[in-house]
Design a protein around this motif. Sequence first.
Motif, mmCIF file in Angstrom:
data_model
loop_
_atom_site.group_PDB
_atom_site.id
_atom_site.type_symbol
_atom_site.label_atom_id
_atom_site.label_comp_id
_atom_site.label_asym_id
_atom_site.label_seq_id
_atom_site.Cartn_x
_atom_site.Cartn_y
_atom_site.Cartn_z
ATOM 1 N N ILE A 188 35.897 45.138 48.681
ATOM 2 C CA ILE A 188 35.403 44.839 50.379
ATOM 3 C C ILE A 188 36.364 44.816 51.513
ATOM 4 O O ILE A 188 37.682 45.072 50.830
ATOM 5 C CB ILE A 188 34.575 43.308 50.314
ATOM 6 C CG1 ILE A 188 33.469 43.031 49.246
ATOM 7 C CG2 ILE A 188 34.388 42.773 51.634
ATOM 8 C CD1 ILE A 188 32.679 44.258 49.685
ATOM 9 N N ASN A 189 36.092 45.762 52.309
ATOM 10 C CA ASN A 189 37.279 45.186 53.414
ATOM 11 C C ASN A 189 35.836 45.196 54.927
ATOM 12 O O ASN A 189 36.342 45.555 56.054
ATOM 13 C CB ASN A 189 37.998 47.179 53.820
ATOM 14 C CG ASN A 189 36.293 48.218 54.116
ATOM 15 O OD1 ASN A 189 35.364 47.784 53.358
ATOM 16 N ND2 ASN A 189 37.321 49.454 54.097
ATOM 17 N N ALA A 190 34.976 44.836 55.157
ATOM 18 C CA ALA A 190 34.054 44.715 56.346
ATOM 19 C C ALA A 190 33.488 42.771 55.464
ATOM 20 O O ALA A 190 33.003 42.584 54.517
ATOM 21 C CB ALA A 190 33.617 45.191 56.495
ATOM 22 N N VAL A 191 33.437 42.277 56.709
ATOM 23 C CA VAL A 191 32.629 41.262 57.028
ATOM 24 C C VAL A 191 31.629 41.109 57.955
ATOM 25 O O VAL A 191 32.086 41.320 58.955
ATOM 26 C CB VAL A 191 33.311 39.539 56.781
ATOM 27 C CG1 VAL A 191 33.608 40.073 54.998
ATOM 28 C CG2 VAL A 191 34.142 39.863 57.600
ATOM 29 N N ILE A 192 30.330 40.003 57.556
ATOM 30 C CA ILE A 192 29.316 39.773 58.852
ATOM 31 C C ILE A 192 30.328 38.478 59.262
ATOM 32 O O ILE A 192 29.852 37.531 58.062
ATOM 33 C CB ILE A 192 28.016 40.197 58.277
ATOM 34 C CG1 ILE A 192 27.813 41.032 58.313
ATOM 35 C CG2 ILE A 192 27.426 39.450 59.814
ATOM 36 C CD1 ILE A 192 26.307 42.176 58.303
ATOM 37 N N VAL A 193 30.153 38.733 60.197
ATOM 38 C CA VAL A 193 30.431 36.752 60.688
ATOM 39 C C VAL A 193 29.335 35.654 61.016
ATOM 40 O O VAL A 193 29.130 36.599 61.312
ATOM 41 C CB VAL A 193 31.986 36.474 60.791
ATOM 42 C CG1 VAL A 193 33.185 37.457 60.181
ATOM 43 C CG2 VAL A 193 31.838 37.518 62.481
#
Length: 346
Positions: free
Chosen positions: A309-314
Amino acid sequence: MTIASDQIEQAAHADERDILEIAREQVLEQGVGLDAEQTLKVLQLPDERLEELLQLAHDVRMQWCGPEVEVEGIISLKTGGCPEDCHFCSQSGLFTSPVRSAWIDIPSLVESAKQTAKSGATEFCIVAAVRGPDKRLLSQVAAGIEAIRAEVDIEIACSLGMLTQEQVDQLAAMGVHRYNHNLETARSHFPNVVTTHSWEERWDTLRMVRDAGMEVCCGGILGMGETLEQRAEFAADLASLEPDEVPLNFLNPRPGTPFGDLEVLEPTEALKSVGAFRLALPRTILRYAGGREITLGDLGAKQGIMGGINAVIVGNYLTTLGRPVESDLDMLEDLSMPIKALNDTL
């Protein structure tokens, strides 16, 4: 031995090679994603090889994407009352789901964008629960984008359902950076998930978006009754689309929806999927999205960040609660994963 029989024997020998050995050579060294058949073999790996898989997926992510993590916040401009029957979604007006139809005003939209930017996020996505935007919605989006740009330095994405060519052109003219429209699941499984529109209609929107020069964000939800074969098919579908970003959601069964009684994915199965999708999509932004909280918990979320994984929704999602923003930012700091700067996304 004839040449033909020798080739057959070589092919049979190649088939016997371990799938992670093949992936190490093909994906890590050459940057070529796994196909559907290969991805299926990864999904079928025994649980005791999960750590090995996640380590390889992490190496692939570092090799072809780098260490930075892209952070995004989302907000629903228009919630509930959708005429479509997506079986996972509590915003459908066809189900007895506890989501009421509501609109957010422009000042609230701007304030949400400000708070998102303060978290270090580089992307702010405006979402609406509709089949596709009408004139009123597009006018509201245009006004919102203008107001946000006047006060916040952040990239703006949209997710407004299926589009016509004219609508695609309008959004491109507004300066929308990225458009999200999920295929949701494999083409063969889609009729079991949605009946009011087709997989092909979604695909057509994505093609027009790409041709208009906007970035394409397209992913889906795992754990909607699909087989492992269909999960591998879905990864291959996405690879053929070549999206800039793939949000990976895990089904969070919502009361009142047709999928409200489905079981939540086992953590090992979810993490195996994360690793497999990274190996199928080595150069793509792979984003943690909805459902990770109940599927993986804190420890599992960290494993995914260290497994491709290299992105997240915060923050919160559209109809479900996410982790506190600070928790995700602390997690990234603990893992020494730098947040991608805004100027790196331009």
